[in-house]
Design a protein around this motif. Structure first.
Motif, PDB file in Angstrom:
ATOM      1  N   GLY A  50       0.762  -1.240   0.000  1.00 53.53           N
ATOM      2  CA  GLY A  50       0.000   0.000   0.000  1.00 53.53           C
ATOM      3  C   GLY A  50       0.789   1.285   0.000  1.00 53.53           C
ATOM      4  N   GLY A  51       2.039   1.259  -0.440  1.00 47.05           N
ATOM      5  CA  GLY A  51       2.803   2.491  -0.543  1.00 47.05           C
ATOM      6  C   GLY A  51       3.033   3.142   0.808  1.00 47.05           C
ATOM      7  N   ASP A  52       2.963   4.485   0.853  1.00 40.56           N
ATOM      8  CA  ASP A  52       3.249   5.231   2.075  1.00 40.56           C
ATOM      9  C   ASP A  52       1.996   5.603   2.856  1.00 40.56           C
ATOM     10  N   ASP A  53       0.808   5.240   2.348  1.00 38.55           N
ATOM     11  CA  ASP A  53      -0.422   5.573   3.046  1.00 38.55           C
ATOM     12  C   ASP A  53      -0.531   4.761   4.333  1.00 38.55           C
ATOM     13  N   ARG A  54      -0.941   5.406   5.387  1.00 38.27           N
ATOM     14  CA  ARG A  54      -1.070   4.745   6.679  1.00 38.27           C
ATOM     15  C   ARG A  54      -2.538   4.554   7.015  1.00 38.27           C
ATOM     16  N   LEU A  55      -2.882   3.346   7.456  1.00 41.12           N
ATOM     17  CA  LEU A  55      -4.257   3.045   7.822  1.00 41.12           C
ATOM     18  C   LEU A  55      -4.485   3.294   9.307  1.00 41.12           C
ATOM     19  N   VAL A  56      -5.624   3.860   9.598  1.00 42.44           N
ATOM     20  CA  VAL A  56      -5.989   4.078  10.987  1.00 42.44           C
ATOM     21  C   VAL A  56      -6.177   2.722  11.679  1.00 42.44           C
ATOM     22  N   ARG A  57      -5.587   2.564  12.836  1.00 36.90           N
ATOM     23  CA  ARG A  57      -5.710   1.379  13.698  1.00 36.90           C
ATOM     24  C   ARG A  57      -4.935   0.176  13.191  1.00 36.90           C
ATOM     25  N   ALA A  58      -4.263   0.260  12.055  1.00 34.42           N
ATOM     26  CA  ALA A  58      -3.480  -0.872  11.566  1.00 34.42           C
ATOM     27  C   ALA A  58      -2.150  -0.952  12.306  1.00 34.42           C
ATOM     28  N   TRP A  59      -1.707  -2.162  12.614  1.00 32.98           N
ATOM     29  CA  TRP A  59      -0.395  -2.379  13.226  1.00 32.98           C
ATOM     30  C   TRP A  59       0.669  -2.073  12.174  1.00 32.98           C
ATOM     31  N   GLN A  60       1.617  -1.222  12.508  1.00 35.37           N
ATOM     32  CA  GLN A  60       2.582  -0.725  11.529  1.00 35.37           C
ATOM     33  C   GLN A  60       3.928  -1.440  11.658  1.00 35.37           C
ATOM     34  N   ALA A  61       4.465  -1.912  10.537  1.00 32.73           N
ATOM     35  CA  ALA A  61       5.773  -2.553  10.512  1.00 32.73           C
ATOM     36  C   ALA A  61       6.649  -1.872   9.474  1.00 32.73           C
ATOM     37  N   GLN A  62       7.819  -1.423   9.902  1.00 34.43           N
ATOM     38  CA  GLN A  62       8.823  -0.890   8.990  1.00 34.43           C
ATOM     39  C   GLN A  62      10.037  -1.809   9.003  1.00 34.43           C
ATOM     40  N   VAL A  63      10.683  -1.948   7.834  1.00 32.00           N
ATOM     41  CA  VAL A  63      11.899  -2.743   7.746  1.00 32.00           C
ATOM     42  C   VAL A  63      12.940  -1.944   6.973  1.00 32.00           C
ATOM     43  N   ILE A  64      14.018  -1.572   7.639  1.00 31.56           N
ATOM     44  CA  ILE A  64      15.124  -0.883   6.977  1.00 31.56           C
ATOM     45  C   ILE A  64      16.051  -1.954   6.421  1.00 31.56           C
ATOM     46  N   THR A  65      16.215  -1.988   5.109  1.00 28.02           N
ATOM     47  CA  THR A  65      16.881  -3.104   4.449  1.00 28.02           C
ATOM     48  C   THR A  65      17.540  -2.692   3.142  1.00 28.02           C
ATOM     49  N   LEU A  66      18.572  -3.405   2.760  1.00 25.98           N
ATOM     50  CA  LEU A  66      19.181  -3.235   1.448  1.00 25.98           C
ATOM     51  C   LEU A  66      18.442  -4.032   0.389  1.00 25.98           C
ATOM     52  N   LEU A  67      17.481  -4.836   0.810  1.00 30.24           N
ATOM     53  CA  LEU A  67      16.743  -5.710  -0.111  1.00 30.24           C
ATOM     54  C   LEU A  67      15.230  -5.479   0.040  1.00 30.24           C
ATOM     55  N   PRO A  68      14.747  -4.307  -0.310  1.00 27.69           N
ATOM     56  CA  PRO A  68      13.313  -4.032  -0.131  1.00 27.69           C
ATOM     57  C   PRO A  68      12.419  -4.946  -0.952  1.00 27.69           C
ATOM     58  N   ASP A  69      12.936  -5.464  -2.070  1.00 28.40           N
ATOM     59  CA  ASP A  69      12.124  -6.353  -2.894  1.00 28.40           C
ATOM     60  C   ASP A  69      11.921  -7.724  -2.259  1.00 28.40           C
ATOM     61  N   ALA A  70      12.617  -7.984  -1.150  1.00 30.27           N
ATOM     62  CA  ALA A  70      12.423  -9.246  -0.431  1.00 30.27           C
ATOM     63  C   ALA A  70      11.116  -9.241   0.357  1.00 30.27           C
ATOM     64  N   PHE A  71      10.455  -8.089   0.416  1.00 27.63           N
ATOM     65  CA  PHE A  71       9.222  -7.954   1.190  1.00 27.63           C
ATOM     66  C   PHE A  71       8.041  -7.653   0.284  1.00 27.63           C
ATOM     67  N   PRO A  72       6.863  -8.205   0.579  1.00 23.98           N
ATOM     68  CA  PRO A  72       6.531  -8.925   1.802  1.00 23.98           C
ATOM     69  C   PRO A  72       7.004 -10.378   1.844  1.00 23.98           C
ATOM     70  N   GLY A  73       7.443 -10.961   0.713  1.00 25.45           N
ATOM     71  CA  GLY A  73       7.875 -12.354   0.749  1.00 25.45           C
ATOM     72  C   GLY A  73       6.771 -13.254   1.258  1.00 25.45           C
ATOM     73  N   MET A  74       7.106 -14.168   2.159  1.00 21.11           N
ATOM     74  CA  MET A  74       6.101 -15.081   2.709  1.00 21.11           C
ATOM     75  C   MET A  74       5.033 -14.356   3.513  1.00 21.11           C
ATOM     76  N   LEU A  75       5.349 -13.146   3.957  1.00 16.72           N
ATOM     77  CA  LEU A  75       4.352 -12.380   4.712  1.00 16.72           C
ATOM     78  C   LEU A  75       3.170 -11.967   3.847  1.00 16.72           C
TER      79      LEU A  75
END
Length: 264
Positions: free
Chosen positions: A25-50
């Protein structure tokens, strides 16, 4: 124009997609959603299995959000360098503090203050179910994925970063560890598993390993379901499951059994 129905969650709508990365969902933040950020050199690895199964459905439904932060975009110079040689000599490379500092400052600006900053590191405290529950009960988390020889200690000290380890072994980077931590947390969020009782009766929920599980057919290759499980006596079933959990914990995880016995 799309014929796919949308669902409303807070301040925006989400349209289901067949592309896993679109789920984030890009940079938009949802109200009440649990937020997860991952600082990584491999952003394309996400969401992966998630992005699959129950965690993927929860991501699509807006129960949680995932925001990879590309560390390379904060790199130095034309080649976006993110690392340098270790001070004092030695093999490998170390992630630069100025690069990581810029990434952290940018990432944290859009996260709640109560969301912890965690570095996945083999020298960190052991990640366990208790920590997963605590993280899931909060507003979210920012995870830092190490690479090479790791992260400059000054960054860890400056931001008071918590270090977590998923086990006594070394991976090539923190991305797999980050996905494991997020999976453990997301499945505990309300509405993700559907049956809240599932998280109560599983391994580690009360310091014990989970009892054996059985299902139909009643007999398979000469082995039958234990009679107590089909007796209809719920008290007997509970006692049997408890005994089995205790036996397995004593045999397979004496560390857990000792720790639990010390609490009694």
């Amino acid at each position: 124009m799309s014929n796919v129905p949308t669902r409303s969650h807070g301040r925006k709508s989400i349209e289901p997609s067949l592309k896993p990365r679109d789920l984030m969902g890009g940079d938009d933040r949802l109200v009440r959603a649990w937020q997860a950020q991952v600082i990584t050199l491999l952003p394309d690895a996400f969401p992966g299995m998630l992005g699959e199964s129950l965690t993927g459905t929860a991501l699509k439904d807006g129960l949680w959000q995932l925001h990879p932060v590309d560390l390379r975009s904060f790199g130095e110079g034309r080649h976006r360098n993110v690392d340098d040689t270790p001070a004092g000599g030695g093999a490998g490379m170390v992630l630069r503090p100025d690069v990581m500092g810029r990434a952290i400052d940018t990432a944290r600006a859009s996260m709640p203050d109560a969301a912890p900053l965690i570095y996945l590191s083999p020298r960190g405290a052991r990640f366990d179910q208790v920590r997963a529950r605590a993280l899931a009960a909060g507003p979210g988390v920012t995870l830092i994925c190490g690479r090479f020889e790791g992260l400059d200690q000054r960054v860890i000290d400056h931001y008071a970063i918590e270090e977590l380890s998923i086990g006594d072994y070394i991976l090539t980077g923190g991305e797999i560890a980050a996905q494991a931590v997020l999976d453990a947390c997301v499945r505990l969020l309300p509405g993700v598993l559907g049956n809240a009782q599932s998280t109560v009766e599983e391994s580690f929920s009360d310091g014990l390993l989970e009892h054996p599980q059985f299902t139909r057919p009643a007999a398979w290759r000469g082995a039958s379901i234990p009679a107590v499980l089909t007796s209809g006596d719920h008290g007997a079933v509970d006692r049997w499951r408890r005994e089995q959990s205790e036996r397995l914990t004593r045999e397979r995880r004496p560390d857990l059994w000792q720790a639990r016995s010390g609490q009694d």
